[in-house]
Design a protein around this motif. Structure first.
Motif, PDB file in Angstrom:
ATOM      1  N   ILE A  50       0.419  -1.776   0.028  1.00 29.50           N
ATOM      2  CA  ILE A  50      -0.053  -0.121  -0.199  1.00 29.50           C
ATOM      3  C   ILE A  50       1.031   1.019  -0.130  1.00 29.50           C
ATOM      4  CG2 ILE A  50      -1.643   1.149   1.177  1.00 29.50           C
ATOM      5  CD1 ILE A  50      -2.661  -0.987   2.673  1.00 29.50           C
ATOM      6  N   TYR A  54       0.923   4.260  -3.099  1.00 36.02           N
ATOM      7  CA  TYR A  54       0.912   5.553  -2.814  1.00 36.02           C
ATOM      8  C   TYR A  54       1.971   6.182  -3.112  1.00 36.02           C
ATOM      9  CZ  TYR A  54       0.823  10.006  -0.033  1.00 36.02           C
ATOM     10  OH  TYR A  54       0.923  11.581   0.017  1.00 36.02           O
ATOM     11  N   THR A 157      -5.816  -4.403  -1.604  1.00 31.21           N
ATOM     12  CA  THR A 157      -5.367  -3.119  -1.413  1.00 31.21           C
ATOM     13  C   THR A 157      -4.845  -2.341  -1.518  1.00 31.21           C
ATOM     14  OG1 THR A 157      -2.922  -5.152  -1.427  1.00 31.21           O
ATOM     15  CG2 THR A 157      -2.425  -2.395  -2.075  1.00 31.21           C
ATOM     16  N   THR A 160      -7.854  -0.776   0.214  1.00 35.62           N
ATOM     17  CA  THR A 160      -7.396   0.048   1.658  1.00 35.62           C
ATOM     18  C   THR A 160      -6.513   1.129   1.095  1.00 35.62           C
ATOM     19  OG1 THR A 160      -6.913  -2.111   2.670  1.00 35.62           O
ATOM     20  CG2 THR A 160      -5.383  -0.056   3.595  1.00 35.62           C
ATOM     21  N   LEU A 161      -6.113   2.113   0.122  1.00 38.38           N
ATOM     22  CA  LEU A 161      -5.423   2.602  -0.384  1.00 38.38           C
ATOM     23  C   LEU A 161      -6.403   3.578  -0.276  1.00 38.38           C
ATOM     24  CD1 LEU A 161      -2.841   4.584  -0.637  1.00 38.38           C
ATOM     25  CD2 LEU A 161      -3.140   3.660  -3.059  1.00 38.38           C
ATOM     26  N   ARG A 162      -7.105   3.419  -1.123  1.00 38.31           N
ATOM     27  CA  ARG A 162      -8.590   4.137  -1.526  1.00 38.31           C
ATOM     28  C   ARG A 162      -9.370   4.981  -0.337  1.00 38.31           C
ATOM     29  NH1 ARG A 162      -9.577   6.185  -6.255  1.00 38.31           N
ATOM     30  NH2 ARG A 162      -9.248   5.270  -7.695  1.00 38.31           N
ATOM     31  N   ALA A 163      -9.290   3.650   0.780  1.00 31.05           N
ATOM     32  CA  ALA A 163      -9.897   4.083   2.133  1.00 31.05           C
ATOM     33  C   ALA A 163      -9.202   5.072   2.948  1.00 31.05           C
ATOM     34  CB  ALA A 163     -10.383   3.002   2.829  1.00 31.05           C
ATOM     35  N   LEU A 164      -7.808   4.814   2.789  1.00 29.27           N
ATOM     36  CA  LEU A 164      -7.042   5.845   3.673  1.00 29.27           C
ATOM     37  C   LEU A 164      -7.050   7.400   3.288  1.00 29.27           C
ATOM     38  CD1 LEU A 164      -4.045   3.422   4.103  1.00 29.27           C
ATOM     39  CD2 LEU A 164      -6.086   4.500   6.240  1.00 29.27           C
ATOM     40  N   ALA A 167      -8.390  10.527   4.840  1.00 24.84           N
ATOM     41  CA  ALA A 167      -7.385  10.432   5.744  1.00 24.84           C
ATOM     42  C   ALA A 167      -6.140  10.702   5.891  1.00 24.84           C
ATOM     43  CB  ALA A 167      -6.947   9.338   7.078  1.00 24.84           C
ATOM     44  N   LEU A 168      -5.295  10.742   4.793  1.00 29.62           N
ATOM     45  CA  LEU A 168      -4.373  11.158   4.747  1.00 29.62           C
ATOM     46  C   LEU A 168      -4.336  12.486   4.559  1.00 29.62           C
ATOM     47  CD1 LEU A 168      -2.620   8.230   2.460  1.00 29.62           C
ATOM     48  CD2 LEU A 168      -2.056   9.505   4.969  1.00 29.62           C
TER      49      LEU A 168
END
Length: 178
Positions: A50, A54, A157, A160-164, A167-168
């Motif tokens: 992940i 990014y 993966t 998860t990256l899309r969901a994070l 927040a980032l």
């Protein structure tokens, strides 16, 4: 004044790279300690990938390559030569395929496609690396299982990256693709 901004940007990039590497190490370590029922030896979730994804999408291919190499070095130091070599083989092939698709394909594929292709080629790279270590193609019998795992983990993966990302973004990190 413009030079000051460039230095701030470079400092921010270096700090972010350090944080991403620390996160990749932590995820790799946690992943190595997890014992999940149903996963055969050598099967991992690919959580540290992940971080590499990014870096590829938001920092560029050079930074993704550096993180991939550092991640393989960490695996080598923590788990030994074989695991480090397999991590390097899988990581480099995965990154190469994602880079080609993301930066050089006539149509930019979705993150889902990139992630699944990256996971599939990560597993293929590891299987090829295992064939080199064993001096035999016997590890390739593991291919169907590893490809199914690559499909599943590549999808997770990407999700998860899309969901994070939101927040980032709220934390001030770049979430605009390069």
């Amino acid at each position: 004044m413009p030079n000051h901004r460039r230095n701030d940007s470079k400092t921010h990039s270096i700090a972010l790279s350090g944080l991403l590497f620390a996160l990749a190490m932590a995820l790799s370590f946690v992943e190595g300690t997890l014992v999940l029922p149903g996963l055969l030896p050598g099967m991992k979730l690919g959580l540290a990938n992940i971080v590499v994804m990014y870096a590829l999408f938001f920092m560029g291919p050079k930074q993704a390559l550096v993180l991939d190499l550092l991640k393989a070095l960490f695996v080598f130091l923590v788990s030994g030569w074989t695991a480090g070599f397999l991590s390097l083989c899988g990581g480099l092939l995965s990154l190469l395929v994602m880079w080609l698709l993301y930066y050089h394909a006539p149509v930019r594929p979705t993150w889902y496609i990139l992630s699944v292709c990256g996971a599939l080629f990560h597993n293929i790279g590891q299987l090829l690396g295992a064939s080199v270590i064993l001096s035999s193609a016997v590890s390739l019998y593991y291919t169907p299982v590893m490809l199914v795992l690559g499909l599943v983990m590549g999808a997770l993966t990407s999700i998860t990256l899309r969901a994070l990302l939101p927040a980032l973004g709220r934390l001030g990190y770049n979430i605009k693709e390069k």
